[in-house]
Motif scaffolding. Structure first.
Motif, PDB file in Angstrom:
ATOM      1  N   LEU A 119       5.479  10.359 -15.803  1.00 15.80           N
ATOM      2  CA  LEU A 119       6.389  11.405 -15.349  1.00 15.80           C
ATOM      3  C   LEU A 119       7.482  10.890 -14.425  1.00 15.80           C
ATOM      4  CD1 LEU A 119       3.726  14.162 -14.625  1.00 15.80           C
ATOM      5  CD2 LEU A 119       4.977  13.725 -16.743  1.00 15.80           C
ATOM      6  N   CYS A 120       7.496   9.580 -14.205  1.00 13.69           N
ATOM      7  CA  CYS A 120       8.486   8.977 -13.306  1.00 13.69           C
ATOM      8  C   CYS A 120       9.702   8.526 -14.119  1.00 13.69           C
ATOM      9  CB  CYS A 120       7.856   7.770 -12.599  1.00 13.69           C
ATOM     10  SG  CYS A 120       8.850   7.082 -11.255  1.00 13.69           S
ATOM     11  N   GLU A 121      10.888   8.690 -13.528  1.00 16.83           N
ATOM     12  CA  GLU A 121      12.089   8.185 -14.192  1.00 16.83           C
ATOM     13  C   GLU A 121      11.945   6.684 -14.418  1.00 16.83           C
ATOM     14  OE1 GLU A 121      14.793   9.616 -15.340  1.00 16.83           O
ATOM     15  OE2 GLU A 121      14.175  11.641 -14.793  1.00 16.83           O
ATOM     16  N   PRO A 122      12.280   6.188 -15.628  1.00 14.04           N
ATOM     17  CA  PRO A 122      12.084   4.755 -15.930  1.00 14.04           C
ATOM     18  C   PRO A 122      12.733   3.825 -14.915  1.00 14.04           C
ATOM     19  CG  PRO A 122      12.591   5.958 -17.937  1.00 14.04           C
ATOM     20  CD  PRO A 122      12.760   6.931 -16.807  1.00 14.04           C
ATOM     21  N   ALA A 123      13.939   4.149 -14.451  1.00 13.45           N
ATOM     22  CA  ALA A 123      14.618   3.267 -13.497  1.00 13.45           C
ATOM     23  C   ALA A 123      13.878   3.231 -12.163  1.00 13.45           C
ATOM     24  CB  ALA A 123      16.060   3.733 -13.283  1.00 13.45           C
ATOM     25  N   ILE A 124      13.370   4.395 -11.714  1.00 12.44           N
ATOM     26  CA  ILE A 124      12.634   4.448 -10.446  1.00 12.44           C
ATOM     27  C   ILE A 124      11.301   3.714 -10.592  1.00 12.44           C
ATOM     28  CG2 ILE A 124      11.491   5.966  -8.789  1.00 12.44           C
ATOM     29  CD1 ILE A 124      13.641   8.034  -9.368  1.00 12.44           C
ATOM     30  N   GLU A 125      10.616   3.935 -11.720  1.00 11.65           N
ATOM     31  CA  GLU A 125       9.353   3.240 -11.953  1.00 11.65           C
ATOM     32  C   GLU A 125       9.559   1.734 -11.945  1.00 11.65           C
ATOM     33  OE1 GLU A 125       5.710   3.302 -15.165  1.00 11.65           O
ATOM     34  OE2 GLU A 125       7.769   3.283 -15.900  1.00 11.65           O
TER      35      GLU A 125
ATOM     36  N   GLU B 245       9.042  -3.842  -6.724  1.00 11.97           N
ATOM     37  CA  GLU B 245       8.702  -4.018  -5.313  1.00 11.97           C
ATOM     38  C   GLU B 245       7.233  -4.348  -5.132  1.00 11.97           C
ATOM     39  OE1 GLU B 245       9.080  -1.931  -0.921  1.00 11.97           O
ATOM     40  OE2 GLU B 245       9.825  -0.864  -2.681  1.00 11.97           O
ATOM     41  N   LEU B 246       6.359  -3.699  -5.918  1.00 12.56           N
ATOM     42  CA  LEU B 246       4.937  -4.038  -5.853  1.00 12.56           C
ATOM     43  C   LEU B 246       4.718  -5.514  -6.139  1.00 12.56           C
ATOM     44  CD1 LEU B 246       3.064  -1.083  -7.611  1.00 12.56           C
ATOM     45  CD2 LEU B 246       2.928  -1.728  -5.202  1.00 12.56           C
ATOM     46  N   ALA B 247       5.388  -6.026  -7.180  1.00 16.71           N
ATOM     47  CA  ALA B 247       5.219  -7.433  -7.542  1.00 16.71           C
ATOM     48  C   ALA B 247       5.708  -8.351  -6.424  1.00 16.71           C
ATOM     49  CB  ALA B 247       5.974  -7.736  -8.839  1.00 16.71           C
ATOM     50  N   ARG B 248       6.875  -8.034  -5.848  1.00 16.72           N
ATOM     51  CA  ARG B 248       7.423  -8.877  -4.784  1.00 16.72           C
ATOM     52  C   ARG B 248       6.550  -8.827  -3.539  1.00 16.72           C
ATOM     53  NH1 ARG B 248      11.450  -7.225  -2.596  1.00 16.72           N
ATOM     54  NH2 ARG B 248      11.837  -5.200  -3.570  1.00 16.72           N
ATOM     55  N   ARG B 249       6.083  -7.634  -3.199  1.00 17.83           N
ATOM     56  CA  ARG B 249       5.250  -7.501  -1.999  1.00 17.83           C
ATOM     57  C   ARG B 249       3.923  -8.222  -2.174  1.00 17.83           C
ATOM     58  NH1 ARG B 249       8.000  -6.052   2.598  1.00 17.83           N
ATOM     59  NH2 ARG B 249       9.374  -4.275   2.181  1.00 17.83           N
TER      60      ARG B 249
ATOM     61  N   GLU C  70      11.888   0.041 -10.455  1.00 22.71           N
ATOM     62  CA  GLU C  70      12.177  -0.386  -9.085  1.00 22.71           C
ATOM     63  C   GLU C  70      10.896  -0.493  -8.264  1.00 22.71           C
ATOM     64  OE1 GLU C  70      14.238   1.506  -5.080  1.00 22.71           O
ATOM     65  OE2 GLU C  70      14.862   2.231  -7.050  1.00 22.71           O
ATOM     66  N   LYS C  71      10.021   0.517  -8.393  1.00 21.07           N
ATOM     67  CA  LYS C  71       8.785   0.526  -7.614  1.00 21.07           C
ATOM     68  C   LYS C  71       7.840  -0.595  -8.071  1.00 21.07           C
ATOM     69  CE  LYS C  71       9.789   4.037  -5.004  1.00 21.07           C
ATOM     70  NZ  LYS C  71      10.020   3.852  -3.534  1.00 21.07           N
TER      71      LYS C  71
ATOM     72  N   ALA D  90       0.826  -1.209   0.000  1.00 20.08           N
ATOM     73  CA  ALA D  90       0.000   0.000   0.000  1.00 20.08           C
ATOM     74  C   ALA D  90       0.860   1.258   0.000  1.00 20.08           C
ATOM     75  CB  ALA D  90      -0.935  -0.006   1.212  1.00 20.08           C
ATOM     76  N   ASP D  91       1.970   1.232   0.733  1.00 21.40           N
ATOM     77  CA  ASP D  91       2.843   2.404   0.802  1.00 21.40           C
ATOM     78  C   ASP D  91       3.478   2.703  -0.555  1.00 21.40           C
ATOM     79  OD1 ASP D  91       2.277   2.661   3.481  1.00 21.40           O
ATOM     80  OD2 ASP D  91       4.118   1.687   4.169  1.00 21.40           O
ATOM     81  N   VAL D  92       3.906   1.662  -1.264  1.00 21.98           N
ATOM     82  CA  VAL D  92       4.511   1.879  -2.578  1.00 21.98           C
ATOM     83  C   VAL D  92       3.462   2.407  -3.558  1.00 21.98           C
ATOM     84  CG1 VAL D  92       5.656   0.793  -4.550  1.00 21.98           C
ATOM     85  CG2 VAL D  92       6.282   0.127  -2.226  1.00 21.98           C
TER      86      VAL D  92
END
Length: 243
Positions: free
Chosen positions: A64-70, A76-80, A72-73, A34-36
């Motif tokens: 609008l998000c940097e591709p590398a940051i997107e 993490e959503l998939a793993r969580r 990563e996020k 939820a936080d991510v």
């Protein structure tokens, strides 16, 4: 979890602790998920840009998000999500395991060497099924050798006849996504759930055209609509439901 005989209080209490730990891990993963997701929304990672020509307006999807940051996020959503589903589903199996331990504490003969192997109550083989019909439940090998008093409890929580839909949703999601694999993420508009705000007030847009997309890319037009008589300087905000 290894089978233990005889079944003493320390084994039963240990299994309760394991189930509680799994539930705590599931809650932790759910909160992190939820936080991510909230970060992706609050950070403005995705946005709708509006532009118009006369009375005709359109809304365009922008990443609008940097591709590398997107990446990563989303990873993490998939793993969580996978971890949340794994621990949630395992908690139910640990509860069924506890039933087997309690049954053996009452009646150790249920695991007697004199019984055929397939007729013995073996806690390591017991699990909590989640099925759509009572026939499937009765035929499930995971509960076949449990005494009726414990089978009845597991039977009552099953998602038969439209009840306990959330439990069936857990089963379907766990079947598909509980292993820790990076899942491709597609952002898709949800048809028939869009509306337009003008200066914070919902306005009627009977000619709204929803542009279908299986997967949104940066720059895709999502909506076209008319706002006759609206001041060009008004704050027009399309509310687009994305999944």
């Amino acid at each position: 979890m290894a089978e233990s005989t005889p079944v003493g209080d320390e084994v039963v209490l240990g299994s309760f602790h394991d189930a509680g730990q799994r539930l705590a891990w599931a809650n932790s993963d759910g909160q992190a998920f939820a936080d991510v997701g909230k970060w992706l929304v609050d950070s403005g990672a995705y946005a709708m840009w509006v532009e118009h020509e006369g009375d005709r307006w359109q809304a365009t999807f922008r990443r609008l998000c940097e591709p590398a940051i997107e990446a990563e996020k989303l990873d993490e959503l998939a793993r969580r999500l996978g971890s949340f589903l794994e621990h949630s589903r395992a908690t139910l199996n640990y509860c069924a395991y506890q039933f087997a331990l309690l049954a053996l504490r009452k009646n150790p003969a249920l695991n007697s060497p004199e019984l055929r192997r397939e007729d013995r109550l073996r806690p390591d083989k017991v699990e909590c099924p989640i099925v759509r019909s009572r026939e499937q439940f009765r035929g499930h090998s995971g509960v076949r050798n449990l005494p009726d008093e414990y089978r009845r409890v597991l039977d009552e929580i099953q998602p038969y006849d439209g009840r306990n839909e959330s439990l069936w949703l857990l089963q379907e999601l766990a079947r598909e996504y509980r292993h820790r694999v990076v899942h491709p993420a597609a952002i898709t508009p949800v048809k028939d759930m869009h509306h337009v705000l003008v200066n914070g007030v919902v306005v009627d847009t009977p000619d709204m055209e929803v542009i279908p997309h299986e997967r949104l890319k940066d720059g895709d037009i999502v909506l076209r609509f008319s706002l006759p008589g609206i001041d060009p300087d008004a704050h027009v905000q399309p509310e687009v439901a994305l999944t």
